[in-house]
Design an enzyme around this catalytic site. Structure first.
Site, PDB file in Angstrom:
ATOM      1  N   GLU A   1     -34.632  43.732 -58.741  1.00 24.98           N
ATOM      2  CA  GLU A   1     -35.086  44.010 -57.263  1.00 24.98           C
ATOM      3  C   GLU A   1     -34.867  42.742 -56.370  1.00 24.98           C
ATOM      4  OE1 GLU A   1     -37.198  46.423 -55.926  1.00 24.98           O
ATOM      5  OE2 GLU A   1     -37.101  47.433 -57.680  1.00 24.98           O
TER       6      GLU A   1
ATOM      7  N   ASP B   1     -33.548  52.234 -47.275  1.00 26.99           N
ATOM      8  CA  ASP B   1     -34.084  53.404 -48.120  1.00 26.99           C
ATOM      9  C   ASP B   1     -35.051  54.498 -47.373  1.00 26.99           C
ATOM     10  OD1 ASP B   1     -36.352  51.885 -48.227  1.00 26.99           O
ATOM     11  OD2 ASP B   1     -36.368  51.682 -50.415  1.00 26.99           O
TER      12      ASP B   1
ATOM     13  N   THR C   1     -39.455  46.455 -46.941  1.00 23.68           N
ATOM     14  CA  THR C   1     -39.751  46.134 -48.593  1.00 23.68           C
ATOM     15  C   THR C   1     -40.169  44.687 -48.703  1.00 23.68           C
ATOM     16  OG1 THR C   1     -38.288  48.056 -49.254  1.00 23.68           O
ATOM     17  CG2 THR C   1     -39.013  46.376 -50.765  1.00 23.68           C
TER      18      THR C   1
END
Length: 285
Positions: free
Chosen positions: A69, A87, A92
């Site tokens: 990640e 995305d 995020t």
């Protein structure tokens, strides 16, 4: 057969009793030795098959996820991480990739605000509720990323991230994996999948991926082979990843999880060597 003399019979009885006693003691010693060996073997097996809730195993899991990640094993440095990776999930952020568009970031900030009402992110709760389910930044820009990084230095926020990670992702993944008869590697494979795909039941969420895998192979709990089942799960996981451009690089499966599986490291024991996105990583102990 002649009758034995009283004295001779007494001596013979004594010899027989001594012999029987020796045999009994020998048998008891043998049983004790076997029990001791069995106990040692059981203890050794228990140590070898520690599940992902073991602190050392959990630390390994956190580092593995962070390598994929965040391109770093230092997962605790990721409390402050935040960006939009395009995305379709909005921002995020954090140690597990909480997203503004999927509801888990909203849950996190609500928990943080329950524990510390006067925090720098509380003012964004109305906006987070509105953008849930979208990739919109409306009401969050321009200062939300800066304020997130400020909050990340707060121990209360860090603990909230830890707790939400465990409640939504880690604990459910490990619980399901253990119910399926999977050891530490399988538990991690479930955890990494639920982190990326979410805990839903549609075909590209964790539940859907597991369902697809179970059509190809039985879980160990169903009497199936663990390696065969995990290969089926990883095949289904790759197919799900390829449906999204942002997740189309499947190296976290191919050059990480599949490597451990091919090596037969079902207990996820270090040393571990793997690659993600072409970068090499190692956990020595």
């Amino acid at each position: 057969m002649k009758n034995l003399l009283p004295g001779r019979a007494s001596r013979r009885a004594a010899v027989l009793l001594l012999a029987a006693g020796a045999v009994a003691l020998s048998a008891q010693a043998g049983l004790a030795s076997q029990a001791s060996a069995a106990g040692a073997a059981h203890a050794s097996a228990a140590r070898a098959s520690a599940d992902l809730t073991d602190p050392k195993k959990k630390e390994i899991a956190m580092e593995l996820v962070s390598s994929a990640e965040n391109s770093s094993l230092d997962w605790k440095a990721q409390y402050k991480y935040i960006e939009d990776i395009d995305d379709g999930r909005g921002y995020t952020a954090g140690i597990i990739g909480f997203c503004s568009g999927t509801g888990d970031m909203l849950d996190l900030v609500e928990l943080y605000t329950q524990r510390k009402p006067d925090n720098v992110l509380a003012k964004y709760l109305p906006a987070l509720r509105k953008v849930d389910g979208t990739d919109s930044h409306k009401g969050l820009d321009p200062n939300f990323p800066k304020d997130w990084r400020t909050a990340a230095s707060d121990k209360v926020f860090q603990q909230a991230q830890n707790d939400e990670r465990d409640r939504v992702y880690f604990n459910p993944a490990v619980k399901q994996a253990k119910a399926d008869g999977l050891r530490a590697l399988g538990q991690f494979i479930y955890y990494d999948a639920i982190v990326m795909h979410g805990p839903g039941t549609d075909p590209v969420s964790f539940g859907g991926i597991r369902k697809t895998a179970m059509k190809k192979a039985k879980t160990p709990a169903q009497g199936g082979d663990e390696v065969a089942y995990l290969n089926a799960f990883l095949d289904a996981r790759k197919a799900a990843m390829k449906t999204e451009e942002a997740h189309s690089d499947t190296s976290r499966v191919d050059t990480e999880q599949r490597v451990f599986l091919k090596n037969g490291n079902l207990d996820l024991n270090p040393p571990l060597k793997w690659k993600v996105y072409g970068d090499s990583y190692e956990i020595k102990s």
